[in-house]
Design an enzyme around this catalytic site. Structure first.
Site, short mmCIF file in Angstrom:
data_model
loop_
_atom_site.label_atom_id
_atom_site.label_comp_id
_atom_site.label_asym_id
_atom_site.label_seq_id
_atom_site.Cartn_x
_atom_site.Cartn_y
_atom_site.Cartn_z
N ALA A 64 1.48 8.51 5.49
CA ALA A 64 2.63 8.87 6.32
C ALA A 64 2.37 10.24 6.93
O ALA A 64 1.61 11.04 6.40
CB ALA A 64 3.90 8.88 5.48
N GLY A 104 0.87 5.86 2.55
CA GLY A 104 1.47 4.85 3.43
C GLY A 104 0.43 3.95 4.07
O GLY A 104 0.70 2.79 4.36
N GLU A 115 -0.31 1.37 1.52
CA GLU A 115 0.84 0.47 1.47
C GLU A 115 0.84 -0.47 2.67
O GLU A 115 1.11 -1.67 2.53
CB GLU A 115 2.13 1.28 1.41
CG GLU A 115 2.25 2.04 0.10
CD GLU A 115 3.34 3.10 0.10
OE1 GLU A 115 4.23 3.06 0.96
OE2 GLU A 115 3.28 3.97 -0.78
N GLU A 171 0.32 10.50 -3.44
CA GLU A 171 1.62 11.18 -3.32
C GLU A 171 1.89 12.14 -4.47
O GLU A 171 2.53 13.17 -4.29
CB GLU A 171 2.75 10.14 -3.23
CG GLU A 171 2.80 9.39 -1.91
CD GLU A 171 1.95 8.13 -1.88
OE1 GLU A 171 2.16 7.30 -0.99
OE2 GLU A 171 1.05 7.97 -2.74
#
Length: 173
Positions: free
Chosen positions: A71, A114, A117, A137
């Site tokens: 992200a 992300g 993911e 993270e």
């Protein structure tokens, strides 16, 4: 239309019969970090491919260096929990997992946070020799969002998922 203008994606139909939708993440300077604009464009491109009767499958890819490095932390860093909650932050990130046509993630380079993911939301992951998957993270003092912990456990098993999430360690292809 597959040729619609995108700022963060390269989108085309490819293959001998032009029946494969190819979506390439295209933020090279940010290692394809998943900003809100990129995710909105990805949803739009997927909707276009899904509604096109000529497209039988979709390939989602990045660059040789990064599928998606996660992200966009710069975009997120100043948001409070309340701002994220009220704005529906991450809403629509699961679009990849609900598309009815098969989606293949072609991963080379980094698929982190992300990005990992996003790859796991696809039906198939085709990983190149330089692919690196991780959920780093924890190194930022948080845990994976957007279903990362659940999908990772299903993909690699509980022990390896726990190790990756709690240490931030990466795995190769």
């Amino acid at each position: 239309r597959a040729g619609a203008a995108f700022q963060y994606l390269l989108v085309q139909k490819t293959g001998a019969q032009k029946n494969v939708g190819l979506i390439q993440l295209n933020r090279p300077k940010a290692l394809n970090a998943l900003c809100e604009g990129l995710m909105a464009e990805l949803r739009r491109a997927l909707e276009t491919m899904e509604s096109d009767p000529k497209v039988g499958a979709i390939v989602l890819t990045g660059s040789q260096k990064a599928f998606a490095a996660g992200a966009d932390i710069k975009e997120m860093q100043n948001k409070t929990f309340q701002e994220c909650y009220n704005s529906g932050f991450l809403a629509g990130w699961d679009k990849v997992s609900v598309v009815r046509k098969p989606i293949i993630a072609a991963v080379n380079g980094y698929a982190l946070g992300g990005g990992c993911e996003l790859a796991m939301m696809c039906d198939i992951i085709y990983a190149g020799e330089k692919a690196e998957f991780g959920q780093p993270e924890i190194l930022l003092g948080t845990i994976p969002g957007a279903g990362g912990t659940q999908r990772l456990t299903r993909a690699v098993g509980k022990s390896l998922a726990m190790e990756m999430v709690l240490t931030g360690d990466r795995i190769s292809a």
